[in-house]
Design an enzyme around this catalytic site. Structure first.
Site, PDB file in Angstrom:
ATOM      1  N   GLN A   1      47.613  42.360  36.755  1.00  0.00           N
ATOM      2  CA  GLN A   1      46.899  42.343  35.465  1.00  0.00           C
ATOM      3  C   GLN A   1      45.740  41.350  35.477  1.00  0.00           C
ATOM      4  O   GLN A   1      45.299  40.883  34.419  1.00  0.00           O
ATOM      5  CB  GLN A   1      47.868  42.008  34.331  1.00  0.00           C
ATOM      6  CG  GLN A   1      48.907  43.086  34.075  1.00  0.00           C
ATOM      7  CD  GLN A   1      48.264  44.391  33.630  1.00  0.00           C
ATOM      8  OE1 GLN A   1      47.186  44.399  33.030  1.00  0.00           O
ATOM      9  NE2 GLN A   1      48.916  45.497  33.924  1.00  0.00           N
ATOM     10  N   SER A   2      45.221  41.049  36.649  1.00  0.00           N
ATOM     11  CA  SER A   2      44.166  40.041  36.767  1.00  0.00           C
ATOM     12  C   SER A   2      42.936  40.366  35.916  1.00  0.00           C
ATOM     13  O   SER A   2      42.310  41.419  36.073  1.00  0.00           O
ATOM     14  CB  SER A   2      43.752  39.955  38.240  1.00  0.00           C
ATOM     15  OG  SER A   2      42.557  39.198  38.376  1.00  0.00           O
ATOM     16  N   ASN A   3      42.597  39.445  35.026  1.00  0.00           N
ATOM     17  CA  ASN A   3      41.347  39.577  34.258  1.00  0.00           C
ATOM     18  C   ASN A   3      40.162  39.403  35.186  1.00  0.00           C
ATOM     19  O   ASN A   3      39.127  40.059  35.026  1.00  0.00           O
ATOM     20  CB  ASN A   3      41.274  38.505  33.173  1.00  0.00           C
ATOM     21  CG  ASN A   3      42.448  38.545  32.229  1.00  0.00           C
ATOM     22  OD1 ASN A   3      42.742  39.599  31.668  1.00  0.00           O
ATOM     23  ND2 ASN A   3      43.138  37.430  32.068  1.00  0.00           N
TER      24      ASN A   3
END
Ligand SMILES: *Cc1c(COP(=O)(O)O)cnc(C)c1O
Length: 322
Positions: free
Chosen positions: A75-77
């Site tokens: 879920q890396s921004n």
């Protein structure tokens, strides 16, 4: 000392981001609390990484890169924003993500819309992720491509320049608004934002203490100091940075990317009093840490505090609030 404008930068973010007073929270907490809206940087779902990418991708372009590789959790921004920024600049992106945590929804939807290539590596260690990236880059070079590597969070000195630049921006806004920030509070995830902001505060915001809230248990004091020193060297800054410039507290909860009750309460409190959404992974935990420090009297004698909203909206649609 060099000027920040001596470094190649591609304008990607909508700058300056607004600084607003949180009137209701200020009243409730007995301090003048302001928020810097780096969640509104304008590309993708917004967030702090766009500022780093302005410098990192300028470096990539200068080196003739046509494809950008970066790493992160699923879920890396940072990964999603790398895809957004690279695409805008006509470069492909390959996101090499740890196969841990939430493997659908949220930023993975965004990554797909942005046309990034996503590769999962089934591992707990970034060493394995970086080894896979090395293999991919080797293969790309063999095809005549020019890959550019960005580590987790873009937390390398060139990326930190984005937050030195942010401190300069805050200095200009503070003067315009005629306020003095006694302290600035930000989340610490891979360390680059805090390192850049702390160095920038030292250079451009005299009397502003930069306080970081760690959202995982990494030894950020050492990480931030090293990043600050390397970024200062890049800038040829005379001011020596020391460990006395570093003020880091932690609010990790059950673990990185795992929501804490206090963090989620802080997300709800900001939303219900000010109408602003934070996320349960970074900004909610940073806020929880900030509220806790206020209660403990950590800011006694400091009247005006700026909270840096670093973004993270994607997590709201992937991570279960508690
Ligand atoms: C990456 C990130 C942070 C932390 O920034 P670092 O420079 O990695 O320490 C904070 N908030 C959000 C929303 C992020 O995506």
């Amino acid at each position: 000392m060099k000027s920040i404008t001596d470094f190649p930068n591609l304008p990607l973010a909508l700058l300056p981001t607004p600084i607003c007073k949180l009137e209701n929270l200020s009243r409730a907490l007995g301090k003048q609390i302001y928020i810097k809206r780096d969640d509104l940087t304008g590309l993708g779902l917004g967030g702090n990484k766009v500022r780093k990418l302005e410098f990192l991708l300028a470096d990539a372009k200068a080196k003739g890169a046509d494809v950008v590789l970066t790493a992160g959790g699923p879920q890396s921004n940072h990964a999603a924003l790398t895809a957004a920024c690279a695409g805008k600049l006509g470069m492909e992106s390959i996101l090499v993500l740890k196969k841990r945590g939430v493997l659908s929804g949220g930023n993975l939807i965004v990554d797909g819309i942005l046309g990034a290539q996503v590769r999962f590596v089934d591992t707990d260690s970034y060493d394995d992720v970086y080894a896979e990236m090395d293999r991919l880059m080797e293969a790309l070079r063999a095809q005549g491509r020019t890959p550019y590597f960005i580590p987790v969070g873009g937390s390398v000195p060139v990326g930190c320049l984005g937050y030195v630049n942010c401190a300069l921006e805050i200095a200009g806004q503070a003067e315009e608004m005629d306020v003095h920030f006694d302290a600035a509070v930000s989340a610490v995830g891979s360390g680059g934002t805090y390192a850049g902001l702390t160095l920038g505060a030292k250079l451009f915001l005299p009397g502003t203490r930069s306080v970081g809230i760690g959202v995982c248990d990494d030894p950020f004091e050492a990480i931030a100091l090293e990043l600050m020193q390397k970024t200062a060297a890049l800038l040829e800054a005379e001011a020596p940075v020391t460990k006395d410039d570093i003020h880091i507290r932690y609010h990790t909860g059950p673990g990185y990317a795992q929501p804490s009750m206090e963090g989620c309460e802080a997300v709800r409190r900001l939303a219900r009093t000010e109408g602003i959404l934070a996320d349960p992974v970074y900004t909610g935990k940073a806020l929880a840490g900030f509220f806790r420090l206020l209660e403990e009297g950590y800011f006694d004698g400091e009247d005006t505090v700026l909270f840096l909203h670093t973004g993270g909206a994607g997590a709201l649609f992937a991570v279960e609030m508690v």
